[in-house]
Scaffold this active site. Structure first.
Site, PDB file in Angstrom:
ATOM      1  N   HIS A  36       0.823  -1.203   0.000  1.00  0.00           N
ATOM      2  CA  HIS A  36       0.000   0.000   0.000  1.00  0.00           C
ATOM      3  C   HIS A  36       0.860   1.257   0.000  1.00  0.00           C
ATOM      4  CE1 HIS A  36      -3.855  -2.079   1.680  1.00  0.00           C
ATOM      5  NE2 HIS A  36      -3.409  -2.630   0.565  1.00  0.00           N
ATOM      6  N   GLU A  65       0.690   3.986   1.772  1.00  0.00           N
ATOM      7  CA  GLU A  65       1.087   4.413   3.111  1.00  0.00           C
ATOM      8  C   GLU A  65       2.278   3.595   3.606  1.00  0.00           C
ATOM      9  OE1 GLU A  65      -1.887   3.410   1.913  1.00  0.00           O
ATOM     10  OE2 GLU A  65      -3.476   3.942   3.315  1.00  0.00           O
ATOM     11  N   CYS A 110      -6.366   1.562   5.362  1.00  0.00           N
ATOM     12  CA  CYS A 110      -6.980   0.327   5.847  1.00  0.00           C
ATOM     13  C   CYS A 110      -6.445   0.010   7.242  1.00  0.00           C
ATOM     14  CB  CYS A 110      -6.669  -0.817   4.880  1.00  0.00           C
ATOM     15  SG  CYS A 110      -4.944  -1.366   4.928  1.00  0.00           S
ATOM     16  N   CYS A 127      -2.580  -0.709   7.363  1.00  0.00           N
ATOM     17  CA  CYS A 127      -1.814   0.539   7.314  1.00  0.00           C
ATOM     18  C   CYS A 127      -1.992   1.339   8.601  1.00  0.00           C
ATOM     19  CB  CYS A 127      -2.218   1.371   6.108  1.00  0.00           C
ATOM     20  SG  CYS A 127      -1.711   0.623   4.537  1.00  0.00           S
TER      21      CYS A 127
END
Length: 159
Positions: A82, A84, A110, A113
């Site tokens: 991801h 992040e 999410c 993260c």
């Protein structure tokens, strides 16, 4: 000549940059960009895609699509990292402290993260589109991480 009223706010400026970063994404399902900022200075950027040296989904196809995995489920069935996560990893890779920083992300993080963001010491998140992961919001609230939804201008949870 630029009029003073044409100058974007810091929040708009950083979110526009996060949206530009998202254009580097190699995910076939969702392009996400993230930047970590401290004292109005960009520390790192990240977008979603496969780890360095690994083929991207744009080359191999999307396993999640092939298996018909719903968004927000079975994150381990993906070649990508991801946005992040990549921004946090870049900080670690380059020895940059992100404690007390702010995260600008094109999408609400999410729960996976969220755990990394909390442990990295990031204190505020600005995001664009929402993401159906109530556990992430719950964890941010509990950890005191402020969330600002830039699409609505409302506090999206946290503090």
């Amino acid at each position: 000549m630029l009029n003073k009223g044409d100058r974007p706010s810091w929040e708009t400026y950083f979110m526009d940059i996060a949206m530009l970063v998202a254009k580097r994404s190699t995910c076939l399902r969702r392009a996400v960009g993230a930047i970590i900022v401290k004292d109005k200075r960009i520390l790192t950027t990240g977008y979603n895609g496969a780890p360095t040296g690994i083929k991207h989904c744009i080359e191999t196809g999307c396993l999640r699509e092939k298996l018909n995995v719903a968004s927000g489920e079975r994150h381990e069935l993906c070649r990508g990292i991801h946005a992040e996560q990549n921004a946090i990893i870049q900080a670690a890779f380059h020895g940059v402290s992100i404690k007390g920083a702010e995260l600008f992300c094109t999408n609400q993080p999410c729960s996976i993260c969220a755990k990394m963001i909390i442990n990295a010491g990031i204190k505020k998140i600005y995001y664009g589109e929402g993401y159906a992961d109530p556990m992430a919001t719950e964890m941010f609230n509990e950890a005191g991480v402020e969330m600002i939804d830039l699409d609505t201008g409302k506090d999206g949870g946290g503090l």
